[in-house]
Design a protein around this motif. Structure first.
Motif, PDB file in Angstrom:
ATOM      1  N   UNK A 133       1.183  -1.131   0.212  1.00  9.68           N
ATOM      2  CA  UNK A 133       0.046  -0.418  -0.037  1.00  9.68           C
ATOM      3  C   UNK A 133       0.707   1.231   0.204  1.00  9.68           C
ATOM      4  N   UNK A 134       2.007   1.454  -0.383  1.00  7.55           N
ATOM      5  CA  UNK A 134       3.035   1.940  -0.175  1.00  7.55           C
ATOM      6  C   UNK A 134       2.983   2.613  -1.723  1.00  7.55           C
ATOM      7  N   UNK A 135       3.521   3.796  -1.606  1.00  8.36           N
ATOM      8  CA  UNK A 135       3.623   4.910  -3.436  1.00  8.36           C
ATOM      9  C   UNK A 135       5.317   5.113  -3.995  1.00  8.36           C
ATOM     10  N   UNK A 136       5.269   5.129  -5.017  1.00  5.29           N
ATOM     11  CA  UNK A 136       6.655   4.625  -5.399  1.00  5.29           C
ATOM     12  C   UNK A 136       7.710   6.278  -4.335  1.00  5.29           C
ATOM     13  N   UNK A 137       6.837   7.233  -4.306  1.00  5.79           N
ATOM     14  CA  UNK A 137       7.561   8.459  -3.891  1.00  5.79           C
ATOM     15  C   UNK A 137       8.312   7.389  -2.036  1.00  5.79           C
ATOM     16  N   UNK A 138       7.452   6.442  -1.674  1.00  2.43           N
ATOM     17  CA  UNK A 138       7.932   6.240  -0.698  1.00  2.43           C
ATOM     18  C   UNK A 138       9.384   5.296  -0.503  1.00  2.43           C
ATOM     19  N   UNK A 139       9.505   5.155  -1.673  1.00  5.03           N
ATOM     20  CA  UNK A 139      10.623   3.832  -2.554  1.00  5.03           C
ATOM     21  C   UNK A 139      11.511   4.558  -2.602  1.00  5.03           C
ATOM     22  N   UNK A 140      12.742   3.573  -2.307  1.00  4.26           N
ATOM     23  CA  UNK A 140      14.280   3.764  -3.071  1.00  4.26           C
ATOM     24  C   UNK A 140      13.711   3.997  -4.589  1.00  4.26           C
ATOM     25  N   UNK A 141      15.068   3.842  -5.503  1.00  6.69           N
ATOM     26  CA  UNK A 141      15.240   3.221  -6.462  1.00  6.69           C
ATOM     27  C   UNK A 141      15.338   2.042  -6.738  1.00  6.69           C
ATOM     28  N   UNK A 142      16.419   1.353  -6.091  1.00  6.46           N
ATOM     29  CA  UNK A 142      16.436   0.022  -5.878  1.00  6.46           C
ATOM     30  C   UNK A 142      14.797  -1.565  -5.694  1.00  6.46           C
ATOM     31  N   UNK A 143      13.922  -0.267  -4.894  1.00  2.38           N
ATOM     32  CA  UNK A 143      12.349  -0.916  -4.442  1.00  2.38           C
ATOM     33  C   UNK A 143      11.748  -0.865  -5.444  1.00  2.38           C
ATOM     34  N   UNK A 144      11.886   0.542  -6.325  1.00  6.95           N
ATOM     35  CA  UNK A 144      10.839   0.998  -7.362  1.00  6.95           C
ATOM     36  C   UNK A 144      10.976  -0.159  -8.563  1.00  6.95           C
ATOM     37  N   UNK A 145      12.647  -0.202  -8.773  1.00 12.64           N
ATOM     38  CA  UNK A 145      12.672  -1.441  -9.699  1.00 12.64           C
ATOM     39  C   UNK A 145      12.340  -2.438  -9.530  1.00 12.64           C
ATOM     40  N   UNK A 146      12.372  -3.108  -8.314  1.00 12.14           N
ATOM     41  CA  UNK A 146      11.688  -4.550  -7.678  1.00 12.14           C
ATOM     42  C   UNK A 146      10.274  -4.560  -8.273  1.00 12.14           C
ATOM     43  N   UNK A 147       9.611  -3.324  -8.021  1.00 16.34           N
ATOM     44  CA  UNK A 147       8.273  -3.134  -8.542  1.00 16.34           C
ATOM     45  C   UNK A 147       7.823  -3.364  -9.929  1.00 16.34           C
ATOM     46  N   UNK A 148       8.832  -2.947 -10.171  1.00 14.67           N
ATOM     47  CA  UNK A 148       8.684  -2.905 -12.077  1.00 14.67           C
ATOM     48  C   UNK A 148       9.265  -4.030 -12.358  1.00 14.67           C
ATOM     49  N   UNK A 149      10.143  -5.456 -12.108  1.00 13.24           N
ATOM     50  CA  UNK A 149      10.072  -6.437 -12.511  1.00 13.24           C
ATOM     51  C   UNK A 149       8.527  -6.872 -12.007  1.00 13.24           C
TER      52      UNK A 149
END
Length: 249
Positions: A133-149
């Protein structure tokens, strides 16, 4: 080659027109078969046409000549059975992690409810359980790329196309993401076409590495990677990898 689920580049070339009306040849006479379940990396200098090749596989560009096919069907437009990961995560900032992961299903006009459990499993698989339930601005770059994967896998694609997905990450995060990708690939065994500038990354991940020449891009060499699977990050520091690294370099 396994015809049912394989990409074939048959004598592919691509020209671009510059602003002054000149013709720029980006790719020339590329012939490559990628077998089902294979992990293939494309390696080469900047401007050699690596991303152009991947975008043609994705149906985002058409070849100027030759053909790109999945089995015996020409790839002429984006396909719902492909997953794509770009250099940037490209998450929608107003959507939660879970909603971003489900986005390909939503875009295809399908009911997201049957895919919710798979999306949650993928979020856990990439190490982000508790961040649904977090939003992208609450994630690090690596975490965002994990979401993209996770997003690229939610609709269970046949083919996964990756365009330098870890290029914007720091060295340690990049290594960890490569290990994470390999772990997920071992579990799913998708056909992967992976574009990278990183020689060690290509060796660590791949079954084969396709080495491209400078523009116009041509295949200079295809190197079979001799290491068995599964692989761990210890391979990155091994003398065996160094030998293959130097051969590719």
């Amino acid at each position: 080659m396994t015809q049912a689920e394989a990409i074939r580049f048959d004598n592919v070339g691509r020209n671009f027109e510059t602003r002054d009306g000149a013709t720029l040849m980006a790719l020339q006479s590329v012939k490559l078969d990628i077998e089902a379940g294979e992990f293939v990396s494309i390696l080469g200098p900047s401007g050699c046409g690596k991303t152009t090749l991947l975008r043609m596989a994705a149906g985002l560009l058409s070849p100027s000549w030759g053909s790109v096919r999945l089995a015996e069907e020409d790839i002429l437009k984006p396909r719902p059975d492909f997953g794509i990961v770009f250099q940037q995560a490209l998450l929608l900032p107003w959507l939660t992690v879970l909603a971003n992961v489900l986005l390909p299903v939503d875009v295809q006009g399908r009911d997201t409810a049957p895919f919710r459990e798979r999306a949650l499993d993928l979020i856990e698989m990439v190490g982000l359980k508790g961040f649904e339930d977090r939003y992208p601005t609450e994630l690090s770059g690596g975490m965002q790329q994990r979401v993209a994967l996770a997003r690229s896998l939610v609709h269970d694609p046949k083919i996964l196309l990756m365009d330098e997905p870890f290029a914007a990450l720091d060295a340690m995060t990049r290594e960890n993401m490569a290990a994470e990708l390999l772990r997920i690939w071992d579990a799913n065994r998708k056909t992967v076409l992976f574009v990278t500038h990183g020689i060690a990354e290509a060796v660590f991940l791949s079954d084969r590495v396709v080495v491209m020449s400078a523009r116009p891009g041509r295949i200079s060499r295809i190197v079979e990677i001799p290491f068995g699977r599964p692989r761990s990050l210890e391979l990155m520091a091994s003398g065996d990898l160094r030998e293959t690294f130097e051969e590719l370099h």
